[in-house]
Design a protein around this motif. Structure first.
Motif, PDB file in Angstrom:
ATOM      1  N   GLY A 181     -62.607  24.742 -25.382  1.00  0.00           N
ATOM      2  CA  GLY A 181     -63.891  25.355 -25.076  1.00  0.00           C
ATOM      3  C   GLY A 181     -64.509  24.934 -23.767  1.00  0.00           C
ATOM      4  O   GLY A 181     -65.723  24.750 -23.696  1.00  0.00           O
ATOM      5  N   SER A 245     -62.925  29.515 -31.214  1.00  0.00           N
ATOM      6  CA  SER A 245     -63.036  28.875 -29.904  1.00  0.00           C
ATOM      7  C   SER A 245     -62.995  29.858 -28.738  1.00  0.00           C
ATOM      8  O   SER A 245     -63.630  29.630 -27.711  1.00  0.00           O
ATOM      9  CB  SER A 245     -61.907  27.847 -29.727  1.00  0.00           C
ATOM     10  N   LEU A 457     -67.118  23.546 -26.024  1.00  0.00           N
ATOM     11  CA  LEU A 457     -67.552  24.120 -27.290  1.00  0.00           C
ATOM     12  C   LEU A 457     -66.612  23.665 -28.384  1.00  0.00           C
ATOM     13  O   LEU A 457     -65.384  23.649 -28.203  1.00  0.00           O
ATOM     14  CB  LEU A 457     -67.526  25.649 -27.225  1.00  0.00           C
ATOM     15  N   ARG A 459     -66.497  23.211 -33.039  1.00  0.00           N
ATOM     16  CA  ARG A 459     -67.195  23.232 -34.322  1.00  0.00           C
ATOM     17  C   ARG A 459     -67.497  21.803 -34.747  1.00  0.00           C
ATOM     18  O   ARG A 459     -66.677  20.902 -34.540  1.00  0.00           O
ATOM     19  CB  ARG A 459     -66.337  23.932 -35.381  1.00  0.00           C
ATOM     20  N   ARG A 467     -70.621  26.904 -33.448  1.00  0.00           N
ATOM     21  CA  ARG A 467     -70.112  26.058 -32.379  1.00  0.00           C
ATOM     22  C   ARG A 467     -71.265  25.336 -31.694  1.00  0.00           C
ATOM     23  O   ARG A 467     -72.345  25.881 -31.533  1.00  0.00           O
ATOM     24  CB  ARG A 467     -69.343  26.893 -31.354  1.00  0.00           C
ATOM     25  N   THR A 521     -62.298  21.440 -33.588  1.00  0.00           N
ATOM     26  CA  THR A 521     -63.354  20.789 -34.355  1.00  0.00           C
ATOM     27  C   THR A 521     -63.611  19.424 -33.736  1.00  0.00           C
ATOM     28  O   THR A 521     -62.668  18.723 -33.358  1.00  0.00           O
ATOM     29  CB  THR A 521     -62.943  20.636 -35.827  1.00  0.00           C
TER      30      THR A 521
END
Length: 553
Positions: A181, A245, A457, A459, A467, A521
Motif C-alpha cells: 500500500g 490493498s 495502507l 488492514r 484500511r 495486514t
C-alpha cells in the motif's frame, strides 16, 4: 498478499517462452471459443504441466559462490519439494538457513552496518570500518539513479532504459512491492510498465499480471480491451477482503492508462490475474457454456461437480466468508469435485471432426477449470502447505499465460511472493519466484523493492475490510535498507548480478539481515524478517521514502 486472511492463515497444529523473434518459434494467435479467449500456440504447455527447465541465472550463482568463498553462506544440494494436489511438482533449489555463530537461523546480531565496526545482523559476522567502506563503495559503483518515480514524468527516461536492459532477456519480469500500500512503489512499477509496453517489437511487455484471482483478471482484461463496464465498480467488486490493498487511485490510473493506450494501438495491452483465492460465477459459466455448445454429454457431470461451489453466495466477500466457515471435510469434498471436473476436461477429446462431440477442449477452457480446482484445493489446505500450493499455482498460471499468448509480461505481487527465497520459510516454504525460476529458468527475473521508510495502507490486526495508514519508521542500523540508503543516489536501481567482481559487496549482499517485509495486514512482528538480497532478487529498486497509496471506497 503476504500474510493475511484465510488464503494466508497461519498453521493450526527456464526453454524460452515462445515469443516470436530470432531463435524463437513463431506464434499462432488463432482464436478460441468463449469470452476472453486468446490464441493457442501449437505445442504450448498443457495446464499444470512442467515445462523443460533452463539453467538458473549465472550472475546470481556467481555472487553466491563469491560469498561462499568468504564464508558467508553455506552450499547445499538441491532438494525436491512436494506440491499439493493439482499443482504439479517443481524441483526447488533449497539452501539451509544461515546460522552464523549463534546457531539461530539467519542470526541474531543487532549491531550497526554504518562503519562503526559493530556486529551486524548477519549471524555474528563482524565488520571493520574498512570493509564497510568497501561495501558502500561497491554499491555506489553499481547503483544507477532513478530520475523519477511518477508515471508520465516528462524527464528523459534514460534511467528506465537501464532498468529495461537489466530485464531484456526475461519473458516474465517479477516486480515486487515491499508493502501492499505505498504510492511510490506502485508508481515506479507503473512507470516501468508504461516504458516497456511502448517498446518496439519483441522488446514490448504487453501483459500486467497481478496478485488477484484469475476471474478478476478476466474482468479487468475485458475492460482495458473493450471498455465494457465501469472500472471503479469492477475494482470495488473485486478488490475486497484479501485483495483490498489494490483498491487505490494508483491502480485505477494504471488500468485507465492501459485502456487509453488500447484505443489507439493495434497491439493490445492485457491484464491477467494469477492468484487462486476465488473464482466468480462467470468463470464457471464460461466452462459450462463451452461444454453446452461443444460437448453437451459432459454438461451433466460438470454441473454436478460444480453444484456445491455454485451454491456459495454470489459476492466475493460473502462467498469467501461462507467457504472459510465450511467444515474441513466439506471443503475437501468440494476440492475433490473441482479436480474431477478439471480431469474430465483435460483428458477429454483429442480427435478431429466437425461435430459437437469432436475436437480438443480449448486450452483456455481447461485452464479455467484448473484454476477452479486450484481455488478449491487451496481452501482445503492450511498453514505452510496452503502457501506452498498457492505460490506454486500462481507461478504455473503465470507461465501458462505467457506460453499461451507468446508475449512478455510483468508480474506484480509482494516481494515475499516474487523473491527466489522465502524470508519466512516456516509459513512460505516455497515462493512464487522460486517456482517461476524452476519452471522457466533465465526467462524469469526478480526485481525487489526496498525503502528506507514508507507510509502504507494496511488492514489493522483486528481484521475487516477497513484500511488505515501506518508507517515503517526509519530503517534500523544493521538492516539492508539502512546501508542501501547511504548510497549517493536518493532513489536508485542496482543489478545484483553485476556485483560479483566486488568481493566485499557480493558477500554483504549474500548475508541475511533484517529487511522490511510489510504484509497487507499490519503485523509488526513480521515486518523485519532477515533476508539475503542476493539470494532473493536479481535487481533491487531502492527508494528513500514512500508515502501511503491513495484509497478509494
Amino acid at each position: 498478499m503476504i500474510p493475511t486472511s484465510s488464503a494466508d492463515r497461519p498453521s493450526t497444529g527456464r526453454p524460452g517462452a515462445g515469443r516470436s523473434g530470432p531463435g524463437r518459434p513463431d506464434v499462432d494467435r488463432s482464436g478460441e471459443d468463449g469470452p476472453g479467449a486468446g490464441g493457442v500456440r501449437p505445442g504450448a504447455a498443457e495446464p499444470g504441466a512442467v515445462p523443460a527447465r533452463r539453467p538458473v541465472r549465472s550472475g546470481l550463482v556467481l555472487a553466491l559462490a563469491a560469498a561462499a568463498v568468504l564464508g558467508t553462506v553455506s552450499a547445499a544440494p538441491a532438494v525436491s519439494a512436494e506440491r499439493g494436489a493439482g499443482a504439479g511438482t517443481v524441483a526447488a533449489q533449497a539452501r539451509p538457513p544461515h546460522t552464523g555463530h549463534t546457531g539461530h537461523p539467519y542470526g541474531t546480531g543487532t549491531g550497526h552496518a554504518d562503519g562503526t565496526g559493530a556486529t551486524e545482523g548477519t549471524g555474528g559476522t563482524s565488520r571493520t570500518p574498512g570493509s564497510d567502506r568497501a561495501v558502500l563503495a561497491g554499491l555506489n559503483r553499481h547503483a544507477h539513479p532513478l530520475r523519477a518515480t511518477a508515471p508520465g514524468d516528462q524527464r528523459p527516461a534514460g534511467d528506465l532504459a537501464v532498468l529495461a536492459r537489466m530485464t531484456r532477456d526475461a519473458e516474465i519480469i517479477g516486480f515486487g512491492e515491499v508493502t501492499h500500500g505505498s504510492k511510490e512503489v506502485f508508481d515506479v512499477r507503473e512507470r516501468l510498465f508504461r516504458y516497456l509496453a511502448t517498446r518496439p517489437g519483441d522488446a514490448a511487455v504487453t501483459t500486467f499480471a497481478l496478485e488477484q484471482p484469475w476471474s478478476t483478471g478476466v474482468r479487468l482484461d475485458t475492460w482495458v480491451r473493450t471498455g465494457e463496464g465501469d472500472l471503479r465498480t469492477i475494482m470495488r467488486d473485486e478488490f475486497q477482503r484479501d485483495y483490498t490493498s489494490w483498491r487505490t487511485e494508483e491502480f485505477h490510473r494504471l488500468f485507465s492508462w492501459m485502456r487509453e493506450y488500447n484505443r489507439t494501438h493495434e497491439r493490445q495491452l492485457r491484464v491477467m490475474g494469477n492468484d487462486v483465492g476465488d473464482a466468480d460465477r462467470a468463470q464457471y459459466a464460461r466452462v459450462l457454456g463451452w461444454a453446452e455448445r461443444h460437448r453437451p454429454a459432459l454438461l451433466p457431470v460438470l454441473r454436478e461437480r460444480y453444484a456445491e461451489l455454485l451454491a456459495l453466495p454470489a459476492g466475493r466477500e460473502a462467498r469467501l466468508k461462507a467457504l472459510a466457515e465450511l467444515p474441513l471435510a466439506q471443503r475437501r469434498s468440494l476440492a475433490a469435485d473441482a479436480r474431477a471436473a478439471h480431469r474430465l476436461l483435460s483428458g477429454s477429446g483429442t480427435g478431429s471432426g466437425s461435430g459437437p462431440q469432436s475436437g480438443r477442449v480449448p486450452a483456455r477452457v481447461v485452464q479455467e477449470a484448473l484454476v477452479i480446482s486450484q481455488m478449491a484445493t487451496m481452501h482445503s489446505l492450511d498453514g505452510a502447505e496452503l502457501h506452498r500450493f498457492r505460490d506454486d499455482s500462481m507461478a504455473r498460471n503465470t507461465v501458462w499465460w505467457q506460453r499461451d499468448t507468446g508475449e512478455r509480461m510483468l508480474a506484480a505481487a509482494h516481494n515475499g511472493h516474487l523473491t527466489y527465497r522465502s524470508a519466512w520459510p516456516q509459513q512460505y516454504p516455497v515462493t512464487q519466484g522460486e517456482a517461476l525460476r524452476n519452471l522457466v529458468g533465465d526467462d524469469y527475473v526478480a526485481i525487489g523493492t526496498s525503502v528506507h521508510s514508507a507510509g502504507f495502507l494496511a488492514r489493522p490486526e483486528s481484521g475487516g475490510d477497513r484500511r488505515e495508514v501506518f508507517d515503517t519508521g526509519a530503517a534500523h542500523p544493521g538492516s539492508n535498507e539502512h546501508t542501501l540508503d547511504r548510497v549517493r543516489h536518493r532513489d536508485f536501481v542496482i543489478d545484483l548480478r553485476g556485483t560479483t567482481g566486488d568481493r566485499a559487496t557480493a558477500a554483504w549482499l549474500a548475508a541475511p539481515r533484517p529487511t522490511f517485509l510489510v504484509p497487507a495486514t499490519y503485523l509488526p512482528s513480521v515486518m523485519r524478517m532477515p533476508q539475503s538480497l542476493a539470494e532473493g532478487y536479481d535487481v533491487i529498486v531502492h527508494l528513500h521514502r514512500a508515502e501511503a497509496a491513495t484509497p478509494f471506497d
